[in-house]
Structure formats: structure tokens, C-alpha cells
Write a protein that holds these residues in place. Structure first.
Motif, PDB file in Angstrom:
ATOM      1  N   VAL A  35       0.911  -1.162  -0.069  1.00 38.70           N
ATOM      2  CA  VAL A  35      -0.013   0.004   0.104  1.00 38.70           C
ATOM      3  C   VAL A  35       0.804   1.141   0.048  1.00 38.70           C
ATOM      4  O   VAL A  35       0.484   2.301  -0.719  1.00 38.70           O
ATOM      5  N   GLY A  36       1.846   1.264   0.807  1.00 39.08           N
ATOM      6  CA  GLY A  36       2.847   2.555   0.868  1.00 39.08           C
ATOM      7  C   GLY A  36       3.631   2.667  -0.412  1.00 39.08           C
ATOM      8  O   GLY A  36       3.740   3.740  -0.898  1.00 39.08           O
ATOM      9  N   VAL A  37       4.105   1.768  -1.101  1.00 39.95           N
ATOM     10  CA  VAL A  37       4.665   2.047  -2.374  1.00 39.95           C
ATOM     11  C   VAL A  37       3.658   2.329  -3.523  1.00 39.95           C
ATOM     12  O   VAL A  37       4.041   3.187  -4.040  1.00 39.95           O
ATOM     13  N   ILE A  38       2.555   1.887  -3.549  1.00 41.44           N
ATOM     14  CA  ILE A  38       1.640   2.241  -4.567  1.00 41.44           C
ATOM     15  C   ILE A  38       1.052   3.571  -4.287  1.00 41.44           C
ATOM     16  O   ILE A  38       1.165   4.482  -5.197  1.00 41.44           O
ATOM     17  N   GLY A  39       0.866   3.809  -2.983  1.00 39.01           N
ATOM     18  CA  GLY A  39      -0.077   5.160  -2.680  1.00 39.01           C
ATOM     19  C   GLY A  39       0.953   6.220  -2.615  1.00 39.01           C
ATOM     20  O   GLY A  39       0.803   7.237  -3.556  1.00 39.01           O
ATOM     21  N   ASN A  40       2.400   5.932  -2.086  1.00 44.96           N
ATOM     22  CA  ASN A  40       3.260   7.072  -2.211  1.00 44.96           C
ATOM     23  C   ASN A  40       3.778   7.268  -3.712  1.00 44.96           C
ATOM     24  O   ASN A  40       3.939   8.480  -4.179  1.00 44.96           O
ATOM     25  N   GLY A  41       4.142   6.108  -4.299  1.00 45.22           N
ATOM     26  CA  GLY A  41       4.562   6.120  -5.557  1.00 45.22           C
ATOM     27  C   GLY A  41       3.719   6.898  -6.772  1.00 45.22           C
ATOM     28  O   GLY A  41       3.935   7.773  -7.329  1.00 45.22           O
ATOM     29  N   ILE A  42       2.376   6.568  -6.587  1.00 43.33           N
ATOM     30  CA  ILE A  42       1.583   7.474  -7.466  1.00 43.33           C
ATOM     31  C   ILE A  42       1.485   8.828  -6.947  1.00 43.33           C
ATOM     32  O   ILE A  42       1.288   9.763  -7.787  1.00 43.33           O
ATOM     33  N   LEU A  43       1.391   9.138  -5.637  1.00 42.54           N
ATOM     34  CA  LEU A  43       1.265  10.645  -5.394  1.00 42.54           C
ATOM     35  C   LEU A  43       2.495  11.425  -5.802  1.00 42.54           C
ATOM     36  O   LEU A  43       2.224  12.286  -6.192  1.00 42.54           O
ATOM     37  N   ILE A  44       3.603  10.528  -5.736  1.00 44.79           N
ATOM     38  CA  ILE A  44       4.778  11.317  -6.358  1.00 44.79           C
ATOM     39  C   ILE A  44       4.934  11.583  -7.684  1.00 44.79           C
ATOM     40  O   ILE A  44       4.953  12.457  -8.118  1.00 44.79           O
ATOM     41  N   LEU A  45       4.204  10.552  -8.422  1.00 43.14           N
ATOM     42  CA  LEU A  45       4.239  10.722  -9.897  1.00 43.14           C
ATOM     43  C   LEU A  45       3.285  11.673 -10.164  1.00 43.14           C
ATOM     44  O   LEU A  45       3.405  12.477 -10.990  1.00 43.14           O
ATOM     45  N   ILE A  46       2.101  11.758  -9.511  1.00 47.02           N
ATOM     46  CA  ILE A  46       1.048  12.925  -9.857  1.00 47.02           C
ATOM     47  C   ILE A  46       1.863  14.246  -9.787  1.00 47.02           C
ATOM     48  O   ILE A  46       1.538  15.271 -10.325  1.00 47.02           O
ATOM     49  N   LEU A  47       2.481  14.466  -8.534  1.00 47.23           N
ATOM     50  CA  LEU A  47       3.071  15.970  -8.333  1.00 47.23           C
ATOM     51  C   LEU A  47       4.334  16.193  -9.194  1.00 47.23           C
ATOM     52  O   LEU A  47       4.308  17.304  -9.402  1.00 47.23           O
ATOM     53  N   LEU A  48       4.737  14.987  -9.687  1.00 47.01           N
ATOM     54  CA  LEU A  48       5.682  15.360 -10.647  1.00 47.01           C
ATOM     55  C   LEU A  48       5.584  15.584 -11.964  1.00 47.01           C
ATOM     56  O   LEU A  48       6.328  16.501 -12.833  1.00 47.01           O
ATOM     57  N   ARG A  49       4.414  15.003 -12.496  1.00 49.54           N
ATOM     58  CA  ARG A  49       3.772  14.979 -13.737  1.00 49.54           C
ATOM     59  C   ARG A  49       3.039  16.232 -14.293  1.00 49.54           C
ATOM     60  O   ARG A  49       2.974  16.425 -15.435  1.00 49.54           O
ATOM     61  N   HIS A  50       2.286  16.832 -13.180  1.00 52.59           N
ATOM     62  CA  HIS A  50       1.491  17.437 -13.411  1.00 52.59           C
ATOM     63  C   HIS A  50       1.891  19.152 -12.970  1.00 52.59           C
ATOM     64  O   HIS A  50       1.841  19.119 -11.872  1.00 52.59           O
ATOM     65  N   THR A  51       1.958  19.786 -13.900  1.00 52.36           N
ATOM     66  CA  THR A  51       2.519  21.175 -13.588  1.00 52.36           C
ATOM     67  C   THR A  51       1.422  21.933 -12.894  1.00 52.36           C
ATOM     68  O   THR A  51       1.755  22.832 -12.117  1.00 52.36           O
ATOM     69  N   SER A  52      -0.023  21.466 -13.094  1.00 55.13           N
ATOM     70  CA  SER A  52      -1.007  22.233 -12.094  1.00 55.13           C
ATOM     71  C   SER A  52      -0.954  21.783 -10.805  1.00 55.13           C
ATOM     72  O   SER A  52      -1.422  22.615  -9.892  1.00 55.13           O
TER      73      SER A  52
END
Length: 396
Positions: A35-52
Motif C-alpha cells: 500500500v505504501g509503495v503504490i500510494g506514495n509512488g502514485i502521489l509522487i508521480l502525480i505531483l511531478l508530472r502535472h504542472t497544475s
């Protein structure tokens, strides 16, 4: 486990196959890892890929997710096998690095939460103070997040410098190895000093800071609901009061989560290291309490993305989009979601352009402040309807 247990370990030792935690802890840690790898990994990906999503609060959220992911990847897998294999099998280097990574992650997490609470307080209570002072918000935020990592790394240095492998006698001539963060040659004073220092630096002081800022912000939001403009329609007034109360409940929930996740662990550590009769009083109850607090402190590393998923509609939509791409047949759904998202963003941009051209300069300044407060926490939803009301009044 500490060196204090060595003297009585021979008499209280239970073979690993006969312990209940041998079969429970690996399952719990495996769930935390997934859960931690999936949740934090996707959160990091979202914050890095989306400029908004790259705004001030999300910079701290990114730092928090990185710290949580660090302890999940570098500490939990090694500790999981300790409960299965009984003795520490990884050697001195892994012992030092795992203890070091654990302390860094805890420091980054609690210091980032304190900084985030201060940023939220300034953004809600006095959003123009930073602009009046002439400070650049984003560079200052990046600098603060970097200093938090430097501070956490420096404070955690004793773990990497002094952690050692201790040989403990059990069952006659047999001995097992444990990863011990408190060297025996430093004595009892060093052990108690470090335990108290970590309690103050990693729990009590950050908790006081977080509580002060969050409770002050909640109080400000509660008072502001009494000062809403009387010209607002009843439905709009009721909706904005509900939005402000929802934000107040949200920040209180973050305080409760922080207390629940770390309080049992610190209670046990303080009791064990400062109670002179701890070894004599240690029984199945305290063993269960120790394991419960130990697991709960690491559950905190994977619960933050879950909390954001429940609180933030923006994060929930983006999380579902990335998650569906990993499922069979998810590419079609992701493509449709991207098309719908592009259309929606285009409509939002057009609406914002029209409002900016039609509203006054004060309205534009207020909307800019709201944008700086939006992101994963969606604080900007509190005031989003005020510009429309101003526009209608100006037309009248």
C-alpha cells in the motif's frame, strides 16, 4: 531491541516458531509495503508530472511522500525478515543504513507536517503577508523543504555512526545477533538521552507546533463563518459555512492521525528505558503493546495517501486514472479519461479568462491568493464563489 534486554534475554527468550508475531508481523508489513509503495509512488508521480499540482502545499506533500517511501523501501523489508529469521542476518552495513533511513524518514515526516501546518496557517489566516514582505513563495518553499531534509539527516547521524551488531546469549550456549542502535560502551546515560531526545524531537515538539497552527487555523475558520457577507444568498452562505467546517474537521483529523500513529510506540519506549523494573514487569501484555505501537508507527507511512484520496477530489481522480492504466483493459479507460480531462480543463481555462476580464482588480488579487492555497487539500474551494457574487453586484 536494545542492549538492556541482553541481561535477561536468556530467561525470556521464546523460539521464533512459537511466537504469534512471527506469523502476523510479516503479513502486516507486507501490506504496508504494498500500500505504501503504490500510494506514495502514485502521489509522487502525480505531483511531478502535472504542472497544475506544483504549488506551495504540494511541495511539502511531495517531501512527505518521499520520506514515507524511503522508510518503506529501506527499513520495512529488512525488519520483516527479522521476525521470521529470529537473528539479524544482514550484517553491520545494512544495520546502520536501515536505522539511519528510519530516523531520516521519521524526521522528514514530522518536520514536514510542522512546516505544512505553518504554511496552511499563513495561507488561510493572512495570505498576503508573504507578498507584502516581498518574499518569493515557491523558492522559499523549496528551500524550506531542502532544509528539512538536511536537518533530518544531521539529527539521524548517531544512528549511522553508532549502531552495531550485538551478540545476545539465549538458551544456554546459543547466541543470536540483534541490530542495536545503542552501543554498550556508551552506557545507560547515552541510551536514555537518545530515547528522550527522539521523543522530544520526533514527537512532542512537532506535535505542539502542529497543534498550535492547526487549532489556530480552525479557530480562525470558525470565526470567519460568522462574518460572511449578509448579501450572499442563503444557499451560498450555507454552502460556504459547510466548506469551512469541513476544512476545520480535516485539519483536526491530521492531528489525531499523528497522535494515534506515534503515541503507543513512544509510550512503550519511554516505559521500557526509564522504568527500573521494566525487565521484570515485561509480560505478554507489554509485548503485544510493543508490537502494536511498532506496527502503527509504520502504518503512518502509508496512511497519508489514503487520507488524501478520501479528502481531495483532485487527487482521487488522478489516482484512479493512474491506477486504471495498470489494470487489464485500462488503456481504453485512461484514453477516455484523458480526453474528458482535456475538455474539462479547456472549459475551466475559458471560464477563468472571462472572469478575470470582467471582475475588478481586488477580485483578481483574491483569486490569485486562492490559487496559491489550492492543490491536494483543495483549500481554495472555500472562497470560489465570492468573485461571482462580486460580479453580479457590480452589474446591478
Amino acid at each position: 531491541m536494545s542492549s538492556k534486554m541482553e541481561y535477561d534475554y536468556e530467561y525470556k527468550y521464546i523460539p521464533v516458531a512459537e511466537r504469534v508475531e512471527t506469523y502476523i508481523i510479516p503479513v502486516i508489513f507486507l501490506l504496508i509495503l504494498i500500500v505504501g509503495v503504490i500510494g506514495n509512488g502514485i502521489l509522487i508521480l502525480i505531483l511531478l508530472r502535472h504542472t497544475s499540482m506544483r504549488n506551495i502545499p504540494n511541495t511539502y506533500v511531495l517531501s512527505l511522500a518521499l520520506g514515507d517511501l524511503l522508510v518503506i523501501v529501506t527499513y520495512i523489508p529488512f525488519t520483516l525478515f527479522v521476525y521470521v529469521l529470529d537473528s539479524w542476518p544482514w550484517g553491520l552495513t545494512i544495520c546502520k543504513l536501515s536505522e539511519y533511513a528510519k530516523d531520516i524518514s521519521i524526521g522528514v515526516s514530522v518536520f514536514t507536517l510542522a512546516a505544512l501546518s505553518a504554511e496552511r496557517y499563513c495561507a488561510i489566516v493572512n495570505p498576503i503577508r508573504r507578498h507584502v514582505a516581498g518574499l518569493s513563495a515557491k523558492p522559499l518553499t523549496v528551500l524550506t523543504a531542502s532544509l528539512i531534509w538536511v536537518l533530518a539527516i544531521v539529527i539521524a547521524m548517531p544512528a549511522v555512526l553508532f549502531s552495531e551488531i550485538t551478540s545476545v546469549p539465549v538458551l544456554g550456549n546459543r547466541r543470536i545477533l540483534i541490530c542495536n542502535p545503542f552501543p554498550e560502551e556508551f552506557g545507560e546515560i547515552y541510551r536514555k538521552s537518545m530515547v528522550m531526545f527522539k521523543f522530544l524531537a520526533y514527537y512532542l515538539i512537532p506535535l505542539c507546533v502542529i497543534a498550535i497552527f492547526y487549532l489556530s487555523m480552525t479557530w480562525h475558520l470558525t470565526l470567519s463563518t460568522r462574518n460572511m457577507p449578509c448579501e450572499l444568498p442563503d444557499s451560498d452562505l450555507h454552502e460556504q459555512i459547510k466548506a469551512r467546517k469541513r476544512v476545520g474537521k480535516m485539519v483536526v483529523c491530521f492531528i489525531i492521525i499523528f497522535v494515534i500513529c506515534f503515541l503507543p510506540y513512544h509510550i512503550y519506549v519511554l516505559w521500557f528505558h526509564f522504568n527500573p523494573t521494566a525487565m521484570d514487569d515485561f509480560n505478554s501484555y507489554w509485548n503485544t503493546f510493543r508490537i502494536f505501537g511498532f506496527c502503527l508507527s509504520f502504518i503512518n507511512s502509508c496512511v497519508n495517501p489514503i487520507a488524501l484520496y478520501l479528502i481531495s477530489r483532485t487527487f482521487r481522480q488522478k489516482f484512479n486514472k493512474y491506477l486504471c492504466c495498470c489494470l487489464p483493459g485500462g488503456s481504453t479507460v485512461c484514453g477516455r479519461n484523458r480526453t474528458e480531462s482535456s475538455i474539462t480543463q479547456g472549459n475551466i481555462i475559458l471560464q477563468k479568462s472571462r472572469r478575470i476580464n470582467e471582475t475588478s482588480a481586488s477580485t483578481i488579487r483574491r483569486r490569485t491568493q486562492e490559487f496559491n492555497s489550492t492543490g491536494v487539500f483543495e483549500m481554495g474551494s472555500i472562497e470560489t464563489k465570492l468573485p461571482v457574487v462580486t460580479e453580479n453586484r457590480s452589474r446591478k
